[in-house]
Design an enzyme around this catalytic site. Structure first.
Site, mmCIF file in Angstrom:
data_model
loop_
_atom_site.group_PDB
_atom_site.id
_atom_site.type_symbol
_atom_site.label_atom_id
_atom_site.label_comp_id
_atom_site.label_asym_id
_atom_site.label_seq_id
_atom_site.Cartn_x
_atom_site.Cartn_y
_atom_site.Cartn_z
ATOM 1 N N LYS A 112 109.349 4.344 12.553
ATOM 2 C CA LYS A 112 110.446 3.387 12.498
ATOM 3 C C LYS A 112 111.130 3.504 11.137
ATOM 4 C CE LYS A 112 111.493 -1.452 11.793
ATOM 5 N NZ LYS A 112 111.112 -2.859 11.946
ATOM 6 N N GLY B 230 112.791 -11.789 10.259
ATOM 7 C CA GLY B 230 111.946 -12.925 9.927
ATOM 8 C C GLY B 230 112.635 -14.278 9.975
ATOM 9 N N GLY C 134 114.809 -10.936 14.551
ATOM 10 C CA GLY C 134 115.593 -12.129 14.849
ATOM 11 C C GLY C 134 115.045 -12.997 15.960
ATOM 12 N N THR D 170 107.267 -11.607 13.087
ATOM 13 C CA THR D 170 107.159 -12.977 12.584
ATOM 14 C C THR D 170 107.122 -14.022 13.693
ATOM 15 O OG1 THR D 170 108.395 -12.211 10.658
ATOM 16 C CG2 THR D 170 108.105 -14.572 10.874
#
Lengths: 264, 66
Positions: free
Chosen positions: A102, A163, A190, A212
């Site tokens: 990534k 986050g 998001g 998150t």
């Protein structure tokens, strides 16, 4: 349903939920949440080893069974193409010639918005070096196209800030990217709760990467399960094809004929 | 001999190869990757990779992250 797989860089996955391994209470909770999420691809970060202290510190990789999860090393914290490329070369060495990565190159420490110019630069180098690059980017459809043209194997636009848990702020841009893309499009960043994940999948996203939203929930393991269900539900709804919206015009679900008459 | 490891300068004696350094840092057997002066040194070459004064090393592991 069994044929509806996510294919990334030639490999098929049953789960469309990719999960990060940061911010959990401990590695045991990380492992439990990953298990509950049903994920098959998990991100890891690459960081300098602690020297001289905690010699017996547990290793994250020991908690991630190799035959179960495909690792996705990231470049989180990198602010230049050069740092990102070096980080992923280290990841490839660390993970025994691992190719799926990534890429994220950040442009601002407050918003963690991607630096698109550096991202494009890094993507070119990495693709040339044989990496399979899943790339975090803004939700700009033109940038998404350019990243796909470079040869990235998946485009991962943000839905809102990393986050932040603010949800899908611009479904229209995501839709534009999805409609044009020749490679899988995954929302990366998001998503805050299950409905956000379902909305992204209903838009036609091929998958979602989150960290998150699960790790910062009061009960991360339960939220991991919620996200698994939401991604599956959203995907099924997308494939089923939703009914058209009729604005300000109701249509009854029950027969209009045969209603008993009103008593005088 | 002075080398920089993960941004910190260290004075090291009796360390000839990267494998020696790994032992001194108590990282033997740990899953790490190493870059020397900007180039990856594959695990298979740790035993033969010589260190010299002024070398800059990055030694990394996988940690939790999104």
């Amino acid at each position: 349903m069994s044929q509806d797989q996510l294919v990334i860089a030639g490999k098929a996955y049953a789960s469309r939920l990719l999960v990060g391994t940061g911010k959990y209470r401990d590695f045991a909770q990380t492992a439990e949440a990953l298990d509950a999420s049903g994920t098959e691809i998990v991100t890891v970060a690459i960081r300098r080893v602690n020297l001289g202290q905690n010699a017996d510190e547990p290793n994250l990789l020991d908690f991630l069974p190799k035959n179960r999860y495909t690792l996705l090393p990231n470049t989180a914290g990198c602010y230049s193409a050069d740092d990102a490329v070096r980080t992923l070369r280290l990841a490839r060495e660390l993970l025994d010639d691992h190719r799926l990565v990534k890429l994220e190159v950040l442009g601002d420490p407050h918003t963690l918005f991607p630096n698109v110019r550096e991202t494009l630069k890094a993507a070119e180098v990495l693709v040339k070096e044989g990496f399979d690059v899943m790339v975090y980017t803004s939700d700009d459809p033109i940038v998404a196209r350019e990243l796909a043209d470079i040869g990235c194997c998946a485009i991962m636009p943000l839905a809102s800030l990393i986050g932040s848990g603010m949800g899908i702020l611009n479904p229209w841009n995501l839709k534009l990217i999805i409609e044009e893309a020749k490679v899988p499009v995954l929302v990366d960043a998001g998503v805050g709760t299950a409905s956000d994940a379902a909305i992204a999948m209903e838009l036609g996203c091929d998958g979602i990467l989150m960290n998150t939203a699960i790790a910062a929930a009061d009960d991360p393991v339960l939220m991991a399960r919620a996200m698994k269900l939401a991604v599956e539900a959203g995907r099924a709804a997308y494939r089923a094809g939703r009914m058209p919206k009729r604005f300000y015009s109701a249509t009854p679900s029950s027969p209009s004929e045969g209603v008993i008459s009103a008593r005088k | 001999m002075k080398i920089r490891v993960n941004g910190e300068e260290r004075a090291l004696d009796g360390v000839a190869t990267l494998a020696d350094l790994i032992a001194v840092l108590e990282l033997a057997g740990k899953r790490v990757a190493i870059e020397k002066n900007g180039e990856i040194v594959p695990r298979s070459r740790h035993g033969e990779e010589c260190l010299s004064d002024g070398d800059e090393l990055e030694i990394v592991v996988a940690v939790g992250g999104g």
